[in-house]
Design a protein around this motif. Sequence first.
Motif, short mmCIF file in Angstrom:
data_model
loop_
_atom_site.label_atom_id
_atom_site.label_comp_id
_atom_site.label_asym_id
_atom_site.label_seq_id
_atom_site.Cartn_x
_atom_site.Cartn_y
_atom_site.Cartn_z
N ARG A 41 0.91 -1.29 0.11
CA ARG A 41 -0.07 0.01 -0.10
C ARG A 41 0.98 1.23 -0.17
NH1 ARG A 41 -2.05 1.91 5.99
NH2 ARG A 41 -2.49 3.59 4.61
N SER A 42 0.30 2.32 -0.33
CA SER A 42 0.95 3.58 -0.37
C SER A 42 0.03 4.53 0.15
CB SER A 42 1.26 4.02 -1.82
OG SER A 42 2.09 5.30 -1.83
N ASP A 43 0.30 5.29 1.18
CA ASP A 43 -0.50 6.60 1.57
C ASP A 43 -0.56 7.60 0.53
OD1 ASP A 43 -0.82 5.25 4.06
OD2 ASP A 43 0.84 6.25 4.84
N ASP A 44 0.34 7.70 -0.48
CA ASP A 44 0.08 8.83 -1.38
C ASP A 44 -0.57 8.43 -2.66
OD1 ASP A 44 1.92 10.29 0.29
OD2 ASP A 44 3.70 9.47 -0.71
N ALA A 45 -1.24 7.19 -2.55
CA ALA A 45 -1.94 6.75 -4.05
C ALA A 45 -3.26 6.56 -3.55
CB ALA A 45 -1.03 5.31 -4.55
N PRO A 46 -4.05 6.66 -4.50
CA PRO A 46 -5.64 6.24 -4.38
C PRO A 46 -5.78 4.93 -4.46
CG PRO A 46 -5.09 6.87 -6.76
CD PRO A 46 -3.71 6.82 -5.94
N GLY A 47 -7.00 4.33 -3.78
CA GLY A 47 -7.23 3.04 -3.94
C GLY A 47 -7.30 2.58 -2.70
N ALA A 48 -7.60 1.08 -2.55
CA ALA A 48 -7.73 0.50 -1.31
C ALA A 48 -6.67 -0.53 -1.22
CB ALA A 48 -8.93 -0.33 -1.47
N SER A 49 -6.43 -0.84 0.04
CA SER A 49 -5.45 -1.92 0.38
C SER A 49 -6.04 -2.99 1.06
CB SER A 49 -4.23 -1.36 1.33
OG SER A 49 -3.27 -2.38 1.58
N GLY A 50 -5.31 -4.24 1.25
CA GLY A 50 -5.76 -5.36 2.20
C GLY A 50 -5.00 -6.42 2.34
N ALA A 51 -5.47 -7.51 2.64
CA ALA A 51 -4.98 -8.69 3.14
C ALA A 51 -5.20 -9.72 2.53
CB ALA A 51 -4.68 -8.48 4.85
N LEU A 52 -4.60 -10.83 2.71
CA LEU A 52 -5.07 -12.37 2.63
C LEU A 52 -5.03 -12.61 4.10
CD1 LEU A 52 -2.58 -13.67 -0.10
CD2 LEU A 52 -4.83 -12.84 -0.45
N ALA A 53 -6.51 -13.27 4.53
CA ALA A 53 -6.51 -13.42 5.81
C ALA A 53 -6.95 -15.03 6.19
CB ALA A 53 -7.76 -12.62 6.36
N ARG A 54 -6.38 -15.50 7.10
CA ARG A 54 -6.87 -16.81 7.61
C ARG A 54 -7.07 -17.16 8.78
NH1 ARG A 54 -4.43 -21.33 9.92
NH2 ARG A 54 -2.67 -20.22 10.31
N GLY A 55 -8.03 -17.73 9.19
CA GLY A 55 -8.88 -18.14 10.43
C GLY A 55 -10.05 -18.51 10.40
N ASP A 56 -10.72 -18.89 11.72
CA ASP A 56 -12.13 -19.28 11.52
C ASP A 56 -13.20 -18.55 11.16
OD1 ASP A 56 -11.70 -17.60 13.86
OD2 ASP A 56 -12.98 -18.73 15.11
N VAL A 57 -12.96 -17.18 11.18
CA VAL A 57 -13.95 -16.44 10.76
C VAL A 57 -13.81 -16.19 9.20
CG1 VAL A 57 -14.46 -15.39 12.83
CG2 VAL A 57 -12.67 -14.32 11.48
N TYR A 58 -12.66 -16.48 8.47
CA TYR A 58 -12.58 -16.34 7.09
C TYR A 58 -12.50 -17.58 6.42
CZ TYR A 58 -10.33 -11.98 8.95
OH TYR A 58 -10.09 -10.88 9.54
N ILE A 59 -13.84 -17.65 5.65
CA ILE A 59 -14.39 -18.48 4.68
C ILE A 59 -14.12 -18.24 3.19
CG2 ILE A 59 -16.24 -20.19 4.43
CD1 ILE A 59 -16.91 -19.57 7.32
N PRO A 60 -13.61 -18.86 2.33
CA PRO A 60 -13.45 -18.58 1.11
C PRO A 60 -14.79 -18.72 0.44
CG PRO A 60 -11.50 -19.61 1.47
CD PRO A 60 -12.43 -19.57 2.64
N SER A 61 -15.29 -17.87 -0.59
CA SER A 61 -16.31 -17.89 -1.23
C SER A 61 -16.34 -17.32 -2.51
CB SER A 61 -17.26 -17.37 -0.53
OG SER A 61 -18.83 -17.29 -1.14
#
Length: 119
Positions: A41-61
Amino acid sequence: MGYFEIPVVDLDRAIGFYTAVFGLRFERQTIDGYDMALFPRSDDAPGASGALARGDVYIPSKTGAIVYFTVDDIDAALKGAEAEGGSVLYPKTAIGMAGFVAEIEDSEGNRIALHSEPD
């Protein structure tokens, strides 16, 4: 700036997939007890950042929100996705002056969309 999380079952496999298809580098962290791989991510650029997330509440779909990634070469991204164990869900389709879109299934079973500018 927005933020998203993509659910994964196997964080190492997902990092490999997204690195190969999109050429991204990730920063691994544990956040609130969950294994994450943060997208650049860059604080100087538009758009969104994110993450790949693993855990009991994260269910691929394939049935929830769809995250779009802008790519320079949509054909190369589709080939890369298939080479990394994903599949093409919606082939490259022209959307007029806005370019092209397609959808893939990532290595974890998520529906991910691609967008590229017109040729």
